[in-house]
Design a protein around this motif. Structure first.
Motif, PDB file in Angstrom:
ATOM      1  N   VAL A   1     -86.112  47.848-134.782  1.00 25.46           N
ATOM      2  CA  VAL A   1     -86.315  48.557-136.036  1.00 25.46           C
ATOM      3  C   VAL A   1     -85.115  48.243-136.923  1.00 25.46           C
ATOM      4  CG1 VAL A   1     -86.756  50.783-137.131  1.00 25.46           C
ATOM      5  CG2 VAL A   1     -87.532  50.383-134.777  1.00 25.46           C
ATOM      6  N   GLY A   2     -85.216  47.166-137.696  1.00 25.81           N
ATOM      7  CA  GLY A   2     -84.073  46.717-138.489  1.00 25.81           C
ATOM      8  C   GLY A   2     -82.946  46.283-137.580  1.00 25.81           C
ATOM      9  N   HIS A   3     -81.781  46.922-137.729  1.00 22.46           N
ATOM     10  CA  HIS A   3     -80.623  46.563-136.903  1.00 22.46           C
ATOM     11  C   HIS A   3     -80.580  47.353-135.603  1.00 22.46           C
ATOM     12  CE1 HIS A   3     -79.275  50.249-138.919  1.00 22.46           C
ATOM     13  NE2 HIS A   3     -78.432  50.401-137.919  1.00 22.46           N
ATOM     14  N   ILE A   4     -81.607  48.168-135.348  1.00 19.49           N
ATOM     15  CA  ILE A   4     -81.621  49.069-134.197  1.00 19.49           C
ATOM     16  C   ILE A   4     -82.550  48.539-133.105  1.00 19.49           C
ATOM     17  CG2 ILE A   4     -82.096  51.414-133.418  1.00 19.49           C
ATOM     18  CD1 ILE A   4     -81.762  52.261-136.415  1.00 19.49           C
ATOM     19  N   ALA A   5     -82.054  48.542-131.868  1.00 21.15           N
ATOM     20  CA  ALA A   5     -82.890  48.243-130.710  1.00 21.15           C
ATOM     21  C   ALA A   5     -83.260  49.561-130.057  1.00 21.15           C
ATOM     22  CB  ALA A   5     -82.142  47.353-129.721  1.00 21.15           C
ATOM     23  N   HIS A   6     -84.565  49.850-130.006  1.00 23.64           N
ATOM     24  CA  HIS A   6     -85.042  51.107-129.434  1.00 23.64           C
ATOM     25  C   HIS A   6     -85.570  50.847-128.029  1.00 23.64           C
ATOM     26  CE1 HIS A   6     -88.485  54.249-129.282  1.00 23.64           C
ATOM     27  NE2 HIS A   6     -87.415  54.671-128.633  1.00 23.64           N
ATOM     28  N   LEU A   7     -84.884  51.382-127.026  1.00 20.95           N
ATOM     29  CA  LEU A   7     -85.271  51.187-125.635  1.00 20.95           C
ATOM     30  C   LEU A   7     -85.887  52.464-125.070  1.00 20.95           C
ATOM     31  CD1 LEU A   7     -82.176  49.792-126.098  1.00 20.95           C
ATOM     32  CD2 LEU A   7     -82.791  48.830-123.907  1.00 20.95           C
ATOM     33  N   ASN A   8     -86.754  52.300-124.090  1.00 19.45           N
ATOM     34  CA  ASN A   8     -87.282  53.425-123.313  1.00 19.45           C
ATOM     35  C   ASN A   8     -86.888  53.189-121.855  1.00 19.45           C
ATOM     36  OD1 ASN A   8     -88.592  54.964-125.340  1.00 19.45           O
ATOM     37  ND2 ASN A   8     -90.286  53.505-125.358  1.00 19.45           N
TER      38      ASN A   8
ATOM     39  N   PRO B   1     -78.909  38.599-131.909  1.00 18.41           N
ATOM     40  CA  PRO B   1     -78.253  38.545-133.220  1.00 18.41           C
ATOM     41  C   PRO B   1     -78.922  39.496-134.213  1.00 18.41           C
ATOM     42  CG  PRO B   1     -78.585  36.329-132.363  1.00 18.41           C
ATOM     43  CD  PRO B   1     -79.320  37.254-131.433  1.00 18.41           C
ATOM     44  N   GLY B   2     -78.107  40.226-134.935  1.00 16.74           N
ATOM     45  CA  GLY B   2     -78.620  41.161-135.936  1.00 16.74           C
ATOM     46  C   GLY B   2     -78.776  42.576-135.427  1.00 16.74           C
ATOM     47  N   ILE B   3     -78.783  42.750-134.099  1.00 21.00           N
ATOM     48  CA  ILE B   3     -78.837  44.090-133.526  1.00 21.00           C
ATOM     49  C   ILE B   3     -77.415  44.633-133.432  1.00 21.00           C
ATOM     50  CG2 ILE B   3     -79.354  45.443-131.456  1.00 21.00           C
ATOM     51  CD1 ILE B   3     -81.832  44.651-132.920  1.00 21.00           C
ATOM     52  N   THR B   4     -77.176  45.776-134.043  1.00 20.52           N
ATOM     53  CA  THR B   4     -75.838  46.367-134.016  1.00 20.52           C
ATOM     54  C   THR B   4     -75.831  47.761-133.402  1.00 20.52           C
ATOM     55  OG1 THR B   4     -76.125  47.230-136.267  1.00 20.52           O
ATOM     56  CG2 THR B   4     -75.098  45.056-136.042  1.00 20.52           C
ATOM     57  N   SER B   5     -77.000  48.253-133.023  1.00 23.78           N
ATOM     58  CA  SER B   5     -77.078  49.573-132.406  1.00 23.78           C
ATOM     59  C   SER B   5     -78.219  49.588-131.400  1.00 23.78           C
ATOM     60  CB  SER B   5     -77.297  50.659-133.468  1.00 23.78           C
ATOM     61  OG  SER B   5     -77.355  51.945-132.873  1.00 23.78           O
ATOM     62  N   ALA B   6     -77.963  50.174-130.234  1.00 20.06           N
ATOM     63  CA  ALA B   6     -78.998  50.313-129.209  1.00 20.06           C
ATOM     64  C   ALA B   6     -79.166  51.791-128.893  1.00 20.06           C
ATOM     65  CB  ALA B   6     -78.625  49.539-127.944  1.00 20.06           C
TER      66      ALA B   6
ATOM     67  N   SER C   1     -83.782  58.156-137.041  1.00 26.92           N
ATOM     68  CA  SER C   1     -83.611  59.329-136.183  1.00 26.92           C
ATOM     69  C   SER C   1     -84.422  60.522-136.664  1.00 26.92           C
ATOM     70  CB  SER C   1     -82.130  59.722-136.109  1.00 26.92           C
ATOM     71  OG  SER C   1     -81.662  60.176-137.370  1.00 26.92           O
ATOM     72  N   LYS C   2     -85.008  60.427-137.873  1.00 30.36           N
ATOM     73  CA  LYS C   2     -85.675  61.598-138.449  1.00 30.36           C
ATOM     74  C   LYS C   2     -87.144  61.376-138.791  1.00 30.36           C
ATOM     75  CE  LYS C   2     -81.372  63.418-140.401  1.00 30.36           C
ATOM     76  NZ  LYS C   2     -80.658  63.813-141.650  1.00 30.36           N
ATOM     77  N   VAL C   3     -87.637  60.139-138.657  1.00 31.35           N
ATOM     78  CA  VAL C   3     -89.031  59.865-138.996  1.00 31.35           C
ATOM     79  C   VAL C   3     -89.678  59.064-137.863  1.00 31.35           C
ATOM     80  CG1 VAL C   3     -88.462  59.806-141.451  1.00 31.35           C
ATOM     81  CG2 VAL C   3     -88.610  57.658-140.171  1.00 31.35           C
TER      82      VAL C   3
ATOM     83  N   GLY D   1     -72.873  50.478-129.697  1.00 27.53           N
ATOM     84  CA  GLY D   1     -72.884  50.031-131.086  1.00 27.53           C
ATOM     85  C   GLY D   1     -72.722  51.166-132.079  1.00 27.53           C
ATOM     86  N   GLU D   2     -73.023  50.874-133.317  1.00 28.11           N
ATOM     87  CA  GLU D   2     -72.819  51.848-134.385  1.00 28.11           C
ATOM     88  C   GLU D   2     -73.867  52.956-134.353  1.00 28.11           C
ATOM     89  OE1 GLU D   2     -72.993  48.964-137.540  1.00 28.11           O
ATOM     90  OE2 GLU D   2     -74.988  49.620-138.134  1.00 28.11           O
ATOM     91  N   GLU D   3     -73.521  54.098-134.882  1.00 30.58           N
ATOM     92  CA  GLU D   3     -74.415  55.257-134.879  1.00 30.58           C
ATOM     93  C   GLU D   3     -75.226  55.366-136.164  1.00 30.58           C
ATOM     94  OE1 GLU D   3     -72.528  58.863-133.760  1.00 30.58           O
ATOM     95  OE2 GLU D   3     -71.653  58.031-131.911  1.00 30.58           O
ATOM     96  N   ASN D   4     -75.180  54.379-136.982  1.00 28.09           N
ATOM     97  CA  ASN D   4     -75.909  54.393-138.245  1.00 28.09           C
ATOM     98  C   ASN D   4     -77.403  54.177-137.999  1.00 28.09           C
ATOM     99  OD1 ASN D   4     -76.781  54.106-140.909  1.00 28.09           O
ATOM    100  ND2 ASN D   4     -76.162  51.963-141.014  1.00 28.09           N
ATOM    101  N   MET D   5     -78.214  55.199-138.282  1.00 29.80           N
ATOM    102  CA  MET D   5     -79.660  55.123-138.079  1.00 29.80           C
ATOM    103  C   MET D   5     -80.420  54.834-139.370  1.00 29.80           C
ATOM    104  SD  MET D   5     -80.246  55.506-134.833  1.00 29.80           S
ATOM    105  CE  MET D   5     -78.758  54.508-134.613  1.00 29.80           C
ATOM    106  N   MET D   6     -79.709  54.653-140.457  1.00 32.12           N
ATOM    107  CA  MET D   6     -80.345  54.245-141.714  1.00 32.12           C
ATOM    108  C   MET D   6     -80.681  52.759-141.616  1.00 32.12           C
ATOM    109  SD  MET D   6     -80.615  56.801-143.784  1.00 32.12           S
ATOM    110  CE  MET D   6     -80.959  55.842-145.239  1.00 32.12           C
ATOM    111  N   THR D   7     -81.948  52.437-141.752  1.00 29.71           N
ATOM    112  CA  THR D   7     -82.341  51.054-141.507  1.00 29.71           C
ATOM    113  C   THR D   7     -83.382  50.590-142.507  1.00 29.71           C
ATOM    114  OG1 THR D   7     -83.045  49.530-139.757  1.00 29.71           O
ATOM    115  CG2 THR D   7     -84.213  51.620-139.893  1.00 29.71           C
TER     116      THR D   7
END
Length: 499
Positions: A203-210, A231-236, A277-279, A257-263
């Motif tokens: 999701v943009g710069h975020i890698a969402h794992l389960n 490359p391009g992933i800065t938050s997991a 983190s909110k939608v 990584g960074e805690e920025n969830m704005m993507t």
């Protein structure tokens, strides 16, 4: 020998090689070069590595080659159980066969040695000769090339034409953390026999794992490896609870990584911005968003009951449809408005922040009364209602019962509903038809189509049931004996794109 490495995997540094020999003695020639170190270990040198079985080795099934590849090009065994990533612990030396050639013929020769050359991503197949600047070294496949006799007839012919000696030398290649794939690293670290899941939703710069329970002790290492190798992933992040059915978001933990969830994401040529983190956002629904959009025609009306940040509403508006988009989550409503402006359709989308039932019984009812009124007999466009809340959308179908007053409109003008649902049934399509039919009080088995969206989990499917709302359901004071009972069933919708 010292090896340089970069922590985020954007490229590979020059590898250093040690020349062990520039020739092979007759006694050594029967031993596959890459496996010299393995032969010294008991029970590690199967018969297929002897030269007299060379042909058998070259035709082994791919799965066997992959197994041997995992042995030679896998991280050191002592990283097993590591929970805090130590990149320096992944150094390993492997023996590789190499062919020495004049540098001016390298490009010409490589075209003919594709099968013989090393096939390992991230490792250069042609390197400088540390002993001769006029020569280059071609790394060869250690599972195929053992001696000069290992080359195929055509390859030997090319070598002869170019005046290249087929004599093989063996070299030590030092591998580091950056040379290993993420799955190889995780497979080496996690307990043997445990599933290794290296996949994630981007999701943009975020890698969402389960992550699964057995992976949780290694969660921070898994997060960092994911960042390093993509490359391009800065938050997991890892989901730590189920999706909230009210606002369709979930609690998440930042693993690394960074805690920025704005993507910002790009889907089907549209741009969406939001706070992950909110939608609710699922990149695996891209094809479904496109499928529904393709069913619409310019001028159609779309009611998006659970619109999220706009993946159905915005493409429909771009197609010159009239769109009414709603979401109960205030954050989704905020980003829906933002994304409509971002994609320049804010004048074509009416946005609401209501409960789904209130939206259906309020703005949807009012607009349907106008759309389906007597003055709409000449209307050519269709009305579509999208209900993408798989866990609960079927329950909201009850809002259509006796929703409208007056005389029923022509059957072909009745609204078309696209309702999403989950099913664990052995016959998921029939199950969803029965779920929806039970809520509406009518049978939908003959008057609906069901589209498989995706497999959500083992024995759990996400589906979309499409049907026209029967007039007997939609209008007050209608009975099964009225002429609406004979309305023709909905023709199956075109599904050019499937999963």
């Amino acid at each position: 020998m010292r090896i340089l490495w970069r922590p985020f995997g954007f490229g590979f540094s020059r590898r250093h090689l040690k020349v062990e020999s520039c020739g092979i003695t007759e006694s050594e020639s029967s031993i596959p070069l890459a496996w010299v170190s393995l032969i010294q270990k008991p029970n590690r040198a199967p018969d297929i590595f002897s030269l007299d079985q060379r042909k058998r080795f070259s035709t082994m099934p791919e799965i066997e080659t992959n197994r041997r590849d995992s042995e030679l090009f896998s991280p050191p065994s002592d990283v097993r159980g590591m929970t805090k990533l130590d990149r320096t612990a992944f150094k390993k030396t492997v023996t590789i066969p190499v062919l020495k050639v004049r540098k001016e013929i390298v490009n010409q020769l490589m075209r003919s040695l594709k099968k013989a050359a090393l096939q390992r991503p991230g490792i250069k197949r042609v390197i400088e000769d540390p002993e001769d600047e006029e020569s280059r070294l071609i790394m060869l496949n250690p599972y195929k090339i053992f001696t000069s006799d290992s080359f195929e007839k055509e390859e030997l012919s090319i070598l002869k034409q170019l005046n290249v000696s087929p004599q093989i030398s063996k070299y030590d290649l030092e591998l580091t953390y950056e040379n290993f794939k993420s799955e190889e690293i995780l497979r080496a670290v996690l307990p043997e026999g445990q599933d290794v899941t290296s996949g994630f939703s981007r999701v943009g710069h975020i890698a969402h794992l389960n992550l699964r329970d057995h992976q949780l002790p290694y969660k921070h290492l898994i997060g960092q490896v994911t960042i390093d190798k993509n490359p391009g992933i800065t938050s997991a992040v890892n989901k730590i609870n189920n999706i909230d059915n009210t606002y369709r978001n979930f609690q998440m933990e930042v693993l690394s990584g960074e805690e920025n969830m704005m993507t910002k994401v790009r889907e089907n040529n549209y741009t969406y911005e939001f706070d992950f983190s909110k939608v609710y956002w699922n990149p695996r629904l891209s094809t479904e968003h496109s499928r529904i959009t393709e069913l619409l025609k310019p001028g159609d009306v779309l009611f998006d009951v659970f619109a999220g940040v706009g993946p159905f509403a915005i493409p429909a508006a771009k197609k010159n449809c009239t769109v009414f988009a709603n979401d109960l989550n205030p954050e989704s409503h905020k980003w829906l408005l933002h994304n409509c402006k971002l994609n320049k359709v804010d004048q074509k989308v009416k946005v609401f922040n209501l409960d789904g039932k209130d939206f259906l019984q309020g703005p949807v009812r009012e607009e349907l009364m106008q759309q389906l009124g007597l003055l709409s007999k000449e209307r050519k466009h269709s009305v579509h209602i999208v209900m993408n809340l798989p866990a609960k959308a079927v329950e909201f179908l009850s809002a259509f019962k006796s929703l409208l007053d007056g005389q029923p409109c022509s059957s072909e003008l009745l609204p078309i509903v696209h309702c999403y649902s989950f099913s664990k049934n052995a016959n998921p399509a029939k199950d969803v038809q029965q779920q929806a039919g039970t809520v509406l009080g009518v049978s939908l088995e003959a008057g609906s189509s069901v589209h498989l969206v995706r497999n959500v989990a083992p024995n759990k499917e996400m589906l979309c049931i499409t049907f026209q709302i029967p007039a007997a359901v939609l209008y007050k004071n209608q009975t099964e004996n009225q002429e609406t009972h004979d309305d023709p069933p909905l023709k199956r919708q075109r599904t050019d794109r499937d999963f």
